[in-house]
Design an enzyme around this catalytic site. Structure first.
Site, PDB file in Angstrom:
ATOM      1  N   ASN A 147       0.842  -1.197   0.000  1.00 54.45           N
ATOM      2  CA  ASN A 147       0.000   0.000   0.000  1.00 54.45           C
ATOM      3  C   ASN A 147       0.875   1.244   0.000  1.00 54.45           C
ATOM      4  O   ASN A 147       1.579   1.512   0.975  1.00 54.45           O
ATOM      5  CB  ASN A 147      -0.906   0.036   1.229  1.00 54.45           C
ATOM      6  CG  ASN A 147      -1.627   1.370   1.368  1.00 54.45           C
ATOM      7  OD1 ASN A 147      -2.604   1.621   0.680  1.00 54.45           O
ATOM      8  ND2 ASN A 147      -1.110   2.256   2.216  1.00 54.45           N
ATOM      9  N   GLU A 148       0.889   1.967  -1.118  1.00 57.22           N
ATOM     10  CA  GLU A 148       1.476   3.305  -1.249  1.00 57.22           C
ATOM     11  C   GLU A 148       2.983   3.360  -1.096  1.00 57.22           C
ATOM     12  O   GLU A 148       3.549   4.446  -0.951  1.00 57.22           O
ATOM     13  CB  GLU A 148       0.796   4.300  -0.277  1.00 57.22           C
ATOM     14  CG  GLU A 148      -0.667   4.532  -0.609  1.00 57.22           C
ATOM     15  CD  GLU A 148      -1.314   5.617   0.238  1.00 57.22           C
ATOM     16  OE1 GLU A 148      -0.666   6.136   1.175  1.00 57.22           O
ATOM     17  OE2 GLU A 148      -2.484   5.951  -0.032  1.00 57.22           O
TER      18      GLU A 148
END
Length: 855
Positions: free
Chosen positions: A432-433
């Site tokens: 995530n990210e």
């Protein structure tokens, strides 16, 4: 040869603090467990979810803790049998002793471990099992110090988390507290056997057109038993069976062909049929059953479609299941509690039922939490919710020293194997990210460089994890499921809206755009976006130490602010409130309502405008929208649509309406045309509404579109007309219906005219939407004198009506057992809005709240 026995080691557990001389062993609160639950149980720490108690319990995460139990050796263990203790999850740095001897040391919360204890169990008396847990935070700090050459950095929490394979949200996030847990967080079992089934999995080849399924079943066995019987059944009825010779330590494989199979579909598109596949291990001499493993699965063909589009650049990004393109409106998921062992199976089902009841199709398991409990995925399978599964990396620059890479690979293999039979999981993503973090810090990343070993020598070595380690694991163990390097990910730029998925945070974060402009912020698939809102007032009263009598019971109090972990939340909530509506912080109930109205308007706007871009074959310009987030891990003000206690905020209902099988949308635009090049005076201005219909069902529908308008100040109806008759709305796409000037009696009244659009089939109203001039704060809304919310049909419905246009009528009830099927509805004169309700009687007391009630 005896059957494998499994004995849960869940009784008699005690705990104590190791680095404290006066500490004594105390019984645990439950099992599995973690240290905070046990300390709360004995009143040794206050509940960290109440008030500011989180600050008083930080010492727990820096202490050393011991868990201990005693158990008897199996009395009837066969001669020569193998004994294994299986640890499903230890959090995180654990040293395990059996009868004083170290048998295991762990450093990965996500890794199940099996320890051969054959010959180590006592023949007389009880065995002692002791597990000592070191501080994950302090161990992480030491690892950071050990590798100073790595460029440590992250968003949220402390960089020590990057060095530790533990749920990252335990270090605190912008929606959660810092609570560094430890303990035996998943079951521990003693297994005794001669032979066992080590693993059961299957590969399926589904032809949706003929409903023919080829199922390859594979069992890996351990021990001398030499036959495996595979059985496939449906609802207890046998479908097919084969018995195959087996070799220990090797894969035993066979193939089935099932004709006229019942396929598994996402919710609303078909049934969620689940077959049971069973492998039974047989002793060679007399075919005695010595072990059995069963798994439920669904047969479906799931594809991620990335192909060129008509009229627009880039490629699509949408999911197709059994040949059906699915617009994946849904949510992101974080762990439902900071203390996972107390989340019950029923709680998981209630969360997933909320999604299903809310017309949501997909949930994304976010990469800073955990690989979820089996009950979570089983509920998704049963309710038909598609799952986007992240690997557990989030918002940072992760290191990649050799021992850590080995642990990560084992973690990935173990969790992929554990989850790969679930038909609901249609994609795995590497993180995530983390690619966004790489971009923000200008870490080294050359997309065209495919020399994986060279990535380890850069200041972004985690690329090796996402594009090599995890990619290899998925290719080997789940070749039929798409693996995505990260979320967001599209290739060279995570912000590119024309390829891959994006996280759209320019509303709230970033440039803090107006949410009315979401149509300009679209991507091929938006896997995160959001807006904060306060939780239910009931939830606030539950976390305030003195409840309704607490002196901090107001929106800007230090305790209420403490229960919002987002940096700058005060400014951002105030910004979006002040831009959009008239509000005041007092009373608390109305301020909470205003924040929830703001969130509801924001999220509904995104779903409505992005779903408009789902335009049919080769024009799937937006394939899905996953709101950040559906849930909370503690009572807090956050981006969630439902708070920690599963109480829906009003956005839950507006999103539910937007994701209905059939909906209608309106957007309002002002068009300014100067009569000559330089004039500031002679400008022709028109305010127009654009109307479209979204048919997510699989059948075409023919409708009439009726448009009505009212003056919000006089309540006079100024327009009522069928603008399109016998209009075909093709299946599974959005269709433009009409564009017209805002209908007014007098020029210049556009900013006081509310427009409603309806879809009718004959006399049956199929969809409605009410569009208001914005910002709402400029409207001179009248207070209704005849607003009614009446329970009818024995308390099964509420009928809402008013004599003037009313924005955002919210139904409220003190009884949590009263559950509304819809809420936060816009009311216009001459119309009755019907809302289903459960748990009410005609004597139930309802109250209403609406935007203009404090004007």
């Amino acid at each position: 040869m005896a059957r494998r026995s499994i004995t849960p080691l869940d009784k008699g557990w005690h705990f104590k603090q190791v680095d404290k001389d006066s500490s004594e062993y105390l019984p645990v609160a439950q099992f599995p467990t973690n240290i905070h639950l046990d300390l709360i149980h004995h009143n040794l720490i206050p509940d960290p979810f109440i008030g500011k108690n989180e600050l008083q319990v930080q010492w727990v995460g820096e202490a050393v803790w011991s868990y201990r139990t005693h158990f008897a050796s199996p009395a009837d263990a066969p001669q020569g049998a193998k004994a294994v203790i299986a640890f499903d999850g230890l959090d995180t740095f654990a040293t395990v002793k059996l009868n004083g001897e170290v048998i295991l040391e762990t450093e990965n919360m996500f890794l199940p471990e099996r320890v051969d204890v054959t010959g180590k169990l006592k023949t007389d008396g009880e065995n002692e099992l002791e597990i000592t847990f070191d501080s994950a935070y302090l161990r992480g700090c030491k690892l950071v110090d050990k590798y100073p050459e790595h460029k440590w950095g992250c968003w949220n929490g402390d960089v020590s988390r990057l060095a530790v394979r533990k749920a990252q949200y335990h270090w605190g996030w912008d929606w959660g507290p810092t609570l560094l847990t430890c303990g035996p967080w998943r079951p521990i079992n003693l297994e005794v056997y001669d032979s066992r089934i080590e693993d059961l999995f299957f590969e399926t080849d589904v032809d949706p057109t003929t409903k023919t399924v080829k199922v390859t079943t594979i069992a890996r066995t351990e021990g001398p038993a030499s036959k495996v019987r595979f059985d496939i059944s449906l609802d207890g009825t046998p479908v097919s069976s084969q018995t195959i010779n087996a070799a220990a330590g090797a894969d035993t494989k066979t193939e089935f062909t099932i004709t006229n199979a019942k396929l598994w579909y996402p919710i609303r598109y078909g049934d969620q049929t689940l077959y049971t596949i069973t492998a039974t291990l047989l002793a060679s001499s007399d075919e005695i059953e010595v072990d059995t493993v069963s798994k439920k699965t669904g047969f479906r063909k799931a594809e991620l479609v990335q192909q060129p589009l008509e009229e627009q650049p880039g490629t699509s990004f949408f999911f197709r299941v059994n040949g059906i393109p699915v617009f994946c409106g849904g949510s992101d998921w974080i762990p439902a509690d900071n203390f996972v062992p107390r989340i019950t199976r029923e709680t998981y089902r209630n969360w997933i039922r909320l999604l299903a009841d809310g017309n949501q199709f997909m949930i994304r398991v976010w990469g800073g939490g955990i690989y979820e409990e089996a009950a979570f995925y089983e509920a998704c399978d049963e309710f038909g919710i598609l799952v986007w599964q992240d690997f557990m990396f989030g918002c940072g620059n992760y290191p990649a020293w050799p021992e850590l890479l080995k642990s990560i690979e084992r973690e990935a293999v173990a969790n992929v194997k554990a989850l790969r039979h679930h038909p609901s999981i249609v994609i795995w993503a590497g993180n995530n990210e983390d690619y966004q973090y790489q971009e923000s810090e200008n870490l080294t990343y050359d997309f065209d460089n495919k020399d994986a070993e060279s990535w380890l020598k850069t200041d972004f070595p985690a690329r090796y994890i996402y594009e090599k380690v995890l990619d290899d694991v998925c290719r080997e163990h789940i070749p039929g499921t798409f693996y995505h390097y990260g979320s967001p990910w599209g290739g060279k730029d995570t912000r590119d809206p024309t390829v891959g998925d994006i996280h759209q945070w320019n509303v709230w974060h970033g440039t803090q755009e107006k949410y009315q402009n979401f149509d300009t912020l679209v991507g091929r698939f938006v896997s995160e976006f959001g807006m904060q809102a306060f939780p239910s007032v009931k939830t606030i009263d539950q976390y305030l130490p003195l409840g309704r009598d607490d002196p901090d019971r107001y929106p800007q109090s230090s305790t209420v602010d403490f229960h919002n972990k987002a940096e700058g939340h005060e400014r951002r909530i105030a910004l979006y409130l002040v831009e959009n509506m008239r509000y005041a912080p007092d009373p608390l109930e109305h301020f909470v309502y205003c924040t929830q109205l703001m969130q509801a308007e924001c999220l509904a706007s995104a779903y409505r405008l992005w779903k408009r871009q789902w335009k049919g074959p080769n024009r799937e310009y937006c394939g899905g929208a996953l709101v950040w987030q559906i849930n909370d891990c503690w009572p807090v003000t956050s981006w969630s649509m439902c708070d920690y206690y599963l109480r829906p905020k009003h956005a839950y209902y507006t999103v539910k309406r937007e994701m209905a099988p059939l909906s209608i949308g309106i957007t309002r635009r002002e068009h300014r045309h100067p009569r000559d090049k330089h004039t500031r005076v002679h400008i022709d201005t028109k305010t127009r509404v654009e109307i479209w219909g979204s048919n997510l069902a699989l059948e075409d529908v023919t409708v009439d579109c009726v448009v009505k308008a009212w003056d919000v100040e006089t309540a006079e109806r100024t327009f009522s007309q069928t603008v399109r008759g016998s209009l075909l709305l093709p299946a599974n796409r959005s269709t433009e219906i009409a564009a017209l000037d805002v209908p007014v009696r007098n020029p210049g009244d556009e900013a006081r005219t509310v427009v409603a659009a309806y879809l009718y089939r004959g006399e049956e109203k199929l969809a409605r939407y009410v569009n208001w001039p914005e910002p709402l704060k400029y409207l001179h809304l009248r207070k209704p004198e005849a607003l009614k919310a009446v329970l009818v049909d024995g308390g099964e419905r509420v009928e809402v009506s008013a004599e003037v246009p009313v924005k955002g009528v919210a139904l409220e009830c003190e009884d949590d057992g009263v559950v509304f099927g819809d809420n936060l509805v816009d009311v216009v004169p001459g119309e009755v809005v019907s809302i289903p309700v459960r748990g009410a009687t005609e004597e139930t007391v309802l109250t209403t709240r609406y935007l203009s009630m404090l004007n």
